[in-house]
Design an enzyme around this catalytic site. Structure first.
Site, short mmCIF file in Angstrom:
data_model
loop_
_atom_site.label_atom_id
_atom_site.label_comp_id
_atom_site.label_asym_id
_atom_site.label_seq_id
_atom_site.Cartn_x
_atom_site.Cartn_y
_atom_site.Cartn_z
N ARG A 5 -33.75 -34.85 20.76
CA ARG A 5 -34.67 -33.96 20.03
C ARG A 5 -34.67 -34.43 18.58
NH1 ARG A 5 -39.13 -30.99 19.24
NH2 ARG A 5 -38.84 -29.49 17.57
N ARG A 35 -44.11 -36.02 6.91
CA ARG A 35 -42.83 -36.41 7.52
C ARG A 35 -42.83 -37.87 7.91
NH1 ARG A 35 -42.30 -31.93 12.05
NH2 ARG A 35 -44.50 -32.47 12.17
N SER A 71 -37.25 -31.45 12.52
CA SER A 71 -37.32 -31.37 11.06
C SER A 71 -36.89 -29.99 10.58
CB SER A 71 -38.75 -31.66 10.58
OG SER A 71 -39.11 -32.98 10.87
N LYS A 126 -44.28 -38.17 16.94
CA LYS A 126 -42.90 -38.58 17.26
C LYS A 126 -42.92 -39.60 18.39
CE LYS A 126 -40.87 -34.19 15.82
NZ LYS A 126 -40.19 -32.97 16.25
N GLN A 161 -37.57 -23.32 18.74
CA GLN A 161 -37.54 -24.70 19.25
C GLN A 161 -36.16 -25.31 19.08
OE1 GLN A 161 -40.56 -27.23 17.53
NE2 GLN A 161 -41.84 -26.98 19.33
N ASP A 188 -49.19 -33.47 6.73
CA ASP A 188 -47.86 -33.73 7.30
C ASP A 188 -47.31 -34.99 6.66
OD1 ASP A 188 -45.56 -34.13 8.81
OD2 ASP A 188 -46.53 -33.64 10.71
N GLU A 216 -38.05 -30.50 5.08
CA GLU A 216 -38.53 -29.12 5.04
C GLU A 216 -40.05 -29.05 4.86
OE1 GLU A 216 -38.88 -25.24 5.20
OE2 GLU A 216 -36.87 -26.09 5.34
N GLY A 217 -40.68 -28.19 5.66
CA GLY A 217 -42.09 -27.92 5.49
C GLY A 217 -42.98 -29.13 5.65
#
Length: 167
Positions: free
Chosen positions: A20, A98, A23, A124, A41, A96, A62-63
């Site tokens: 998994r 990330r 974030s 991902k 989750q 996003d 974060e976020g």
């Protein structure tokens, strides 16, 4: 802020590993905000990894990697009718930001070469598929929507292409 890899006891990293990539979400995980499904989750992933073995890679993003202060500003905009993507853009931020490449690096460092990925996020999957790590399967991580996060989940599905069998 260091990222974390939590490895379930007895996990054989030389075989196909349940993974998994998660974030950080202070509002959902610590304060149990119902605006997102992040806390449930993470709880479901921990339970799955505990029962089946594997690794949780906890990314300090974060976020969607905008930070807690900007996330709270985005929440204020959401109270005015903006959705999560619109709020980030209104703040001059990416929808996003990330980077899941660090998760691939962590898996490489651990010597993991084959995984089953617990995710609903196609981004991902893309990061894994573009790496040297073999993706054996995607394991859905479905959390039932509540009245407070249903719109947020719709945006994740419609804007980001998340896989939800329950929406």
């Amino acid at each position: 802020m260091p990222h974390l890899a939590l490895i379930s006891e007895g996990t054989d990293l030389s075989k196909t590993v349940n993974v998994r990539i998660h974030s950080e979400c202070i509002t959902g995980e610590v304060f149990h905000s119902r605006k997102c499904e992040c806390g449930p989750q993470l709880d479901a992933a921990i339970k799955f990894i505990h029962e089946n073995g594997g690794v949780i890679i906890y990314l300090r993003q974060e976020g969607r990697n905008i930070g807690i202060i900007n996330k709270l500003k985005a929440y204020a905009l959401q109270e005015k009718g903006f959705d999560t993507v619109q709020a980030n853009v209104e703040l001059g931020l990416l929808p996003d930001a990330r980077d899941f490449g660090i998760a691939v690096e962590i898996l490489d460092d651990l010597g993991v070469t084959s995984i089953n990925l617990l995710t609903n996020n196609p981004e991902k999957l893309r990061f894994i598929e573009e790496s040297s790590i073999e993706l054996k399967s995607r394991i859905p991580l479905i959390i039932e929507p509540n009245e407070d996060d249903a719109n947020y989940l719709e945006v994740k599905k419609n804007y980001f292409g998340h896989f939800f069998g329950n929406l």
